[in-house]
Design a protein around this motif. Structure first.
Motif, PDB file in Angstrom:
ATOM      1  N   TYR A  35      49.018  26.401  41.254  1.00  0.00           N
ATOM      2  CA  TYR A  35      47.990  27.127  40.513  1.00  0.00           C
ATOM      3  C   TYR A  35      46.807  27.470  41.413  1.00  0.00           C
ATOM      4  CZ  TYR A  35      50.124  26.192  35.935  1.00  0.00           C
ATOM      5  OH  TYR A  35      50.962  26.180  34.854  1.00  0.00           O
ATOM      6  N   TRP A  36      46.404  26.497  42.196  1.00  0.00           N
ATOM      7  CA  TRP A  36      45.225  26.701  43.046  1.00  0.00           C
ATOM      8  C   TRP A  36      45.510  27.719  44.165  1.00  0.00           C
ATOM      9  CZ3 TRP A  36      40.293  26.006  42.913  1.00  0.00           C
ATOM     10  CH2 TRP A  36      39.524  26.094  44.071  1.00  0.00           C
ATOM     11  N   ASP A  37      46.706  27.701  44.710  1.00  0.00           N
ATOM     12  CA  ASP A  37      47.039  28.629  45.801  1.00  0.00           C
ATOM     13  C   ASP A  37      47.181  30.070  45.312  1.00  0.00           C
ATOM     14  OD1 ASP A  37      46.969  26.573  47.587  1.00  0.00           O
ATOM     15  OD2 ASP A  37      49.154  26.198  47.503  1.00  0.00           O
ATOM     16  N   PHE A  38      47.561  30.230  44.055  1.00  0.00           N
ATOM     17  CA  PHE A  38      47.705  31.612  43.539  1.00  0.00           C
ATOM     18  C   PHE A  38      46.316  32.123  43.099  1.00  0.00           C
ATOM     19  CE2 PHE A  38      48.599  34.903  40.401  1.00  0.00           C
ATOM     20  CZ  PHE A  38      49.570  35.640  41.045  1.00  0.00           C
ATOM     21  N   ARG A  39      45.655  32.905  43.956  1.00  0.00           N
ATOM     22  CA  ARG A  39      44.271  33.329  43.745  1.00  0.00           C
ATOM     23  C   ARG A  39      44.170  34.825  43.331  1.00  0.00           C
ATOM     24  NH1 ARG A  39      40.452  30.053  45.606  1.00  0.00           N
ATOM     25  NH2 ARG A  39      39.046  31.848  45.737  1.00  0.00           N
ATOM     26  N   TYR A  40      45.309  35.457  43.107  1.00  0.00           N
ATOM     27  CA  TYR A  40      45.245  36.918  42.869  1.00  0.00           C
ATOM     28  C   TYR A  40      44.420  37.249  41.629  1.00  0.00           C
ATOM     29  CZ  TYR A  40      46.741  41.756  42.428  1.00  0.00           C
ATOM     30  OH  TYR A  40      46.742  43.121  42.338  1.00  0.00           O
ATOM     31  N   PHE A  41      44.606  36.493  40.533  1.00  0.00           N
ATOM     32  CA  PHE A  41      43.850  36.778  39.308  1.00  0.00           C
ATOM     33  C   PHE A  41      42.356  36.632  39.548  1.00  0.00           C
ATOM     34  CE2 PHE A  41      47.513  35.562  36.181  1.00  0.00           C
ATOM     35  CZ  PHE A  41      48.242  36.627  36.658  1.00  0.00           C
ATOM     36  N   ARG A  42      41.974  35.531  40.199  1.00  0.00           N
ATOM     37  CA  ARG A  42      40.550  35.289  40.423  1.00  0.00           C
ATOM     38  C   ARG A  42      39.945  36.322  41.375  1.00  0.00           C
ATOM     39  NH1 ARG A  42      41.474  29.363  42.287  1.00  0.00           N
ATOM     40  NH2 ARG A  42      43.623  30.110  42.218  1.00  0.00           N
ATOM     41  N   ASP A  43      40.729  36.710  42.391  1.00  0.00           N
ATOM     42  CA  ASP A  43      40.215  37.715  43.330  1.00  0.00           C
ATOM     43  C   ASP A  43      39.956  39.046  42.628  1.00  0.00           C
ATOM     44  OD1 ASP A  43      40.341  35.876  45.331  1.00  0.00           O
ATOM     45  OD2 ASP A  43      42.284  36.595  46.127  1.00  0.00           O
ATOM     46  N   CYS A  44      40.857  39.447  41.737  1.00  0.00           N
ATOM     47  CA  CYS A  44      40.672  40.723  41.016  1.00  0.00           C
ATOM     48  C   CYS A  44      39.423  40.684  40.138  1.00  0.00           C
ATOM     49  CB  CYS A  44      41.910  41.020  40.166  1.00  0.00           C
ATOM     50  SG  CYS A  44      43.355  41.472  41.123  1.00  0.00           S
ATOM     51  N   VAL A  45      39.183  39.541  39.464  1.00  0.00           N
ATOM     52  CA  VAL A  45      37.999  39.428  38.603  1.00  0.00           C
ATOM     53  C   VAL A  45      36.730  39.528  39.438  1.00  0.00           C
ATOM     54  CG1 VAL A  45      36.728  37.880  37.063  1.00  0.00           C
ATOM     55  CG2 VAL A  45      39.207  38.126  36.837  1.00  0.00           C
ATOM     56  N   GLN A  46      36.745  38.931  40.653  1.00  0.00           N
ATOM     57  CA  GLN A  46      35.565  38.954  41.502  1.00  0.00           C
ATOM     58  C   GLN A  46      35.364  40.324  42.165  1.00  0.00           C
ATOM     59  OE1 GLN A  46      36.072  35.724  44.249  1.00  0.00           O
ATOM     60  NE2 GLN A  46      35.733  34.124  42.694  1.00  0.00           N
ATOM     61  N   LEU A  47      36.475  40.964  42.512  1.00  0.00           N
ATOM     62  CA  LEU A  47      36.359  42.231  43.251  1.00  0.00           C
ATOM     63  C   LEU A  47      36.046  43.419  42.342  1.00  0.00           C
ATOM     64  CD1 LEU A  47      39.313  41.943  45.811  1.00  0.00           C
ATOM     65  CD2 LEU A  47      36.858  41.875  46.291  1.00  0.00           C
ATOM     66  N   TYR A  48      36.576  43.434  41.133  1.00  0.00           N
ATOM     67  CA  TYR A  48      36.469  44.624  40.293  1.00  0.00           C
ATOM     68  C   TYR A  48      35.592  44.307  39.086  1.00  0.00           C
ATOM     69  CZ  TYR A  48      40.521  45.713  43.146  1.00  0.00           C
ATOM     70  OH  TYR A  48      41.364  45.901  44.196  1.00  0.00           O
ATOM     71  N   LYS A  49      34.484  45.041  38.980  1.00  0.00           N
ATOM     72  CA  LYS A  49      33.547  44.798  37.887  1.00  0.00           C
ATOM     73  C   LYS A  49      34.127  45.191  36.537  1.00  0.00           C
ATOM     74  CE  LYS A  49      31.303  49.282  38.592  1.00  0.00           C
ATOM     75  NZ  LYS A  49      30.023  49.976  38.858  1.00  0.00           N
ATOM     76  N   GLU A  50      35.151  46.041  36.528  1.00  0.00           N
ATOM     77  CA  GLU A  50      35.746  46.458  35.270  1.00  0.00           C
ATOM     78  C   GLU A  50      36.538  45.331  34.597  1.00  0.00           C
ATOM     79  OE1 GLU A  50      36.326  47.899  38.153  1.00  0.00           O
ATOM     80  OE2 GLU A  50      35.766  50.025  38.115  1.00  0.00           O
ATOM     81  N   ILE A  51      36.941  44.313  35.369  1.00  0.00           N
ATOM     82  CA  ILE A  51      37.827  43.255  34.881  1.00  0.00           C
ATOM     83  C   ILE A  51      36.990  42.050  34.474  1.00  0.00           C
ATOM     84  CG2 ILE A  51      39.837  41.843  35.390  1.00  0.00           C
ATOM     85  CD1 ILE A  51      40.298  44.877  35.406  1.00  0.00           C
ATOM     86  N   GLN A  52      37.174  41.593  33.240  1.00  0.00           N
ATOM     87  CA  GLN A  52      36.474  40.408  32.736  1.00  0.00           C
ATOM     88  C   GLN A  52      37.317  39.144  32.932  1.00  0.00           C
ATOM     89  OE1 GLN A  52      33.394  40.080  31.455  1.00  0.00           O
ATOM     90  NE2 GLN A  52      33.683  37.871  31.208  1.00  0.00           N
ATOM     91  N   ASN A  53      38.652  39.250  32.681  1.00  0.00           N
ATOM     92  CA  ASN A  53      39.510  38.071  32.791  1.00  0.00           C
ATOM     93  C   ASN A  53      40.961  38.536  32.822  1.00  0.00           C
ATOM     94  OD1 ASN A  53      40.106  35.276  32.858  1.00  0.00           O
ATOM     95  ND2 ASN A  53      40.590  35.312  30.661  1.00  0.00           N
ATOM     96  N   ILE A  54      41.827  37.696  33.492  1.00  0.00           N
ATOM     97  CA  ILE A  54      43.268  37.969  33.549  1.00  0.00           C
ATOM     98  C   ILE A  54      43.993  36.667  33.191  1.00  0.00           C
ATOM     99  CG2 ILE A  54      45.215  38.712  34.969  1.00  0.00           C
ATOM    100  CD1 ILE A  54      43.254  40.175  36.761  1.00  0.00           C
ATOM    101  N   ARG A  55      44.982  36.775  32.297  1.00  0.00           N
ATOM    102  CA  ARG A  55      45.789  35.604  31.943  1.00  0.00           C
ATOM    103  C   ARG A  55      47.229  36.059  31.756  1.00  0.00           C
ATOM    104  NH1 ARG A  55      42.879  37.114  27.451  1.00  0.00           N
ATOM    105  NH2 ARG A  55      43.983  37.233  25.441  1.00  0.00           N
ATOM    106  N   PHE A  56      48.146  35.096  31.918  1.00  0.00           N
ATOM    107  CA  PHE A  56      49.566  35.393  31.857  1.00  0.00           C
ATOM    108  C   PHE A  56      50.239  34.369  30.953  1.00  0.00           C
ATOM    109  CE2 PHE A  56      53.966  35.384  33.268  1.00  0.00           C
ATOM    110  CZ  PHE A  56      54.227  36.738  33.378  1.00  0.00           C
ATOM    111  N   TYR A  57      50.958  34.903  29.930  1.00  0.00           N
ATOM    112  CA  TYR A  57      51.681  34.040  28.987  1.00  0.00           C
ATOM    113  C   TYR A  57      53.146  33.979  29.414  1.00  0.00           C
ATOM    114  CZ  TYR A  57      47.647  34.291  25.858  1.00  0.00           C
ATOM    115  OH  TYR A  57      46.398  34.202  25.325  1.00  0.00           O
ATOM    116  N   THR A  58      53.604  32.745  29.651  1.00  0.00           N
ATOM    117  CA  THR A  58      55.005  32.572  30.039  1.00  0.00           C
ATOM    118  C   THR A  58      55.860  32.360  28.800  1.00  0.00           C
ATOM    119  OG1 THR A  58      54.713  30.178  30.299  1.00  0.00           O
ATOM    120  CG2 THR A  58      54.310  31.570  32.239  1.00  0.00           C
TER     121      THR A  58
END
Length: 602
Positions: free
Chosen positions: A105-128
């Motif tokens: 979980y900690w190594d997969f940073r793509y969701f957090r990077d997108c939230v920090q880089l793009y002001k349009e994005i508030q949050n990203i989550r994935f339902y398995t």
């Protein structure tokens, strides 16, 4: 139709002048100005409304483009995640220990990077789809409430190539609602799948609408308002709003309806991002009164000014017409006295306007009538004398008619006598003389053709040849066939020929030549009289040209040329006078032209 109109016009003669002027100002000024004011105001009001509608449509279109720019970023992120092996491995790997899973979980940073880089994005989550040993705020196992939600089931039922846009709550963000991208992500290698949810930043959407001049909102396919200029509208369903409950099915365009009890305009524009199964709608609302209030105020001010101006005009017309009527009544009293036979009255109406001028002319007319009556009395005294004079004139007219006939008969008798005795030359000369006299006397003031004029010239030249003999005088006549029937005033060419013979041939002892030429040039007939005499000196030429404008010149040859010149100008205009050319020692040429149709100058 014409008789009815005349009858209606005659009926107005029974209306007093004052009333006529008031009716005229109302019919000719008040009503047209009122109609023009109404038309202009209506046009101005409609123009303002159309401009506001067009501006709103432009604003809505701008909002649509800005919303599309915001939606484009989560679409690109979801496209990237469709083929991202890191996400596939993260979701489908089997972890031996919980620590290994937390580390992943900690190594997969793509969701957090997108939230920090793009002001349009508030949050990203994935339902398995399959349960995870433990979940964090990014990777969640879908519980029963999620699995039973409409948006989750819709994502699983559709192909992964389609994107859904829903206004849903985020359990990781204190269950606050967000406009979210919902998309199924398939992992073909593992034959598994999950649902990606990307929340859009609410402040970004609100910032687009906050600067709009009118009430503007964005709602999804279910009618939930995801953003609005009025924050109280956010989260409400348009079905619960009276003015907007029918907007879901409205196509793009502008519509009229009642908003809060006021006539309003609404502009609808649909936003359908690429790869999406549903979209959003942008709606902007403004009341018509708020747009045309300034136009209505201008209209009221204009109508107030128009009514005030016309009221002042009617008052002025009333007093002016009353004054005019009073002056006309004074003049009418004087006319009544004249109609009773009293010619010694005089109008006292003064002034320099039309009524004053009429009064002066009336007084002058009375004076003239009195003077004419006196002249009539004197004319009776002279009546008998005039009758005697008329009888004398009739006798003289009869004598003037008898004398030419006597001369023509006498000349004809002489011609026949010479012809019988074998003297053909004398007989021909007498015939020409009689013909010339008859033409000259009969011509009067009527116009003649060029052919008749040239016949008179020929008779005259033949008589002059008899006088001078053939060795001293010869002539040439040329008349274009198309110019023969052109009409000119009588005795125009003959005086010029006579001048050429008497003055041009004065010092010529032999081989004298006179040329008369008439040719059609363009729309004119150009006539030339030319001789080969000794010509005219320069000073004498200038004196002749000056005599064309001098009515008192007494020299004989100048009188003839001047008369012809002035007759041509009076008949055809200033550009049709005589033109003299006289180089010393080489004869004289006189030229003039007339219109081909022979039309006289007016």
């Amino acid at each position: 139709m014409g008789s009815k109109f005349l009858a209606a016009v005659r009926k107005t003669n029974n209306i007093r002048l004052k009333n006529k002027m008031i009716i005229s100002i109302v019919a000719v000024v008040f009503i047209p100005v009122l109609l023009v004011g109404i038309i202009l105001t209506t046009s101005y009001r409609q123009s303002v409304l159309d401009q506001a509608t067009q501006q709103t449509m432009n604003n809505v279109d701008k909002i649509k483009k800005q919303v599309m720019d915001i939606l484009q970023m989560p679409i690109e992120i979801s496209n990237n995640l469709q083929v991202d092996d890191r996400l596939s491995n993260m979701v489908n790997s089997r972890y031996e220990t919980t620590f290994d899973l937390v580390t992943a979980y900690w190594d997969f940073r793509y969701f957090r990077d997108c939230v920090q880089l793009y002001k349009e994005i508030q949050n990203i989550r994935f339902y398995t789809d399959s349960p995870m040993p433990i979940s964090n705020w990014e990777f969640l196992s879908a519980d029963e409430s999620v699995k039973n939600s409409e948006w989750y089931q819709e994502a699983l039922d559709k192909s992964s190539s389609y994107i859904g846009w829903h206004y849903i709550t985020d359990e990781t963000m204190e269950n606050r609602p967000y406009l979210s991208l919902v998309r199924r992500i398939d992992f073909p290698l593992y034959r598994s799948h999950g649902v990606l949810v990307i929340n859009l930043d609410q402040d970004e959407l609100s910032g687009i609408l906050s600067q709009e001049p009118f009430d503007t909102m964005i709602f999804d396919a279910k009618g939930l308002i995801v953003s609005a200029k009025n924050p109280q509208w956010v989260g409400r369903n348009i079905d619960n709003m009276d003015f907007a409950k029918d907007l879901i099915d409205k196509p793009n365009g502008a519509y009229e309806f009642n908003y809060e009890g006021k006539p309003s305009k609404i502009v609808v524009e649909e936003v359908v991002p690429p790869y999406s199964r549903n979209g959003l709608k942008v709606v902007s609302v403004f009341t018509i009164d708020s747009i045309v209030s300034d136009a209505n105020q201008v209209s009221r001010l204009g109508f107030t000014i128009i009514v005030a101006s016309l009221s002042i005009a009617i008052v002025l017309i009333y007093f002016t017409s009353s004054y005019l009527s009073h002056r006309l009544l004074l003049l009418n009293k004087v006319l009544n006295k004249v109609s009773m036979g009293n010619l010694n009255v005089e109008s006292d109406v003064d002034g320099n306007d039309e009524i004053g001028a009429l009064s002066k002319q009336f007084n002058h007319m009375l004076a003239s009538i009195r003077s004419l009556m006196e002249e009539v009395r004197e004319s009776h005294v002279q009546k008998n004398l005039l009758e005697l004079r008329q009888r004398d004139i009739k006798l003289k007219m009869m004598a003037s008619q008898i004398n030419p006939h006597f001369l023509f008969n006498a000349l004809e008798s002489i011609r026949m006598k010479a012809f019988v005795k074998g003297d053909a030359e004398i007989s021909n000369v007498v015939h020409l003389l009689g013909k010339l006299m008859r033409r000259s006397i009969e011509v009067g003031d009527r116009k003649i053709t060029l052919e008749e004029e040239f016949d008179i010239v020929r008779c005259y030249l033949e008589l002059q040849k008899f006088r001078f003999d053939d060795e001293r005088l010869t002539y040439k006549l040329h008349l274009d066939h198309s110019a023969k029937k052109v009409e000119i005033p009588p005795l125009i060419v003959q005086p010029l020929v006579e001048n050429a013979v008497l003055h041009g041939m004065e010092d010529v002892e032999e081989k004298g030549l006179v040329i008369i030429d008439a040719r059609v040039v363009s729309d004119r007939v150009v006539i030339t009289v030319e001789d080969n005499g000794c010509g005219i000196p320069e000073d004498k030429m200038q004196a002749i040209e000056r005599s064309f404008q001098n009515m008192e010149d007494a020299e004989e040859h100048r009188i003839g040329l001047r008369n012809v010149h002035q007759r041509l100008i009076l008949s055809y205009g200033e550009s049709f006078g005589l033109k003299l050319e006289c180089p010393p020692g080489s004869g004289t040429r006189i030229t003039f032209s007339i219109p081909l149709g022979g039309n006289l100058h007016v």
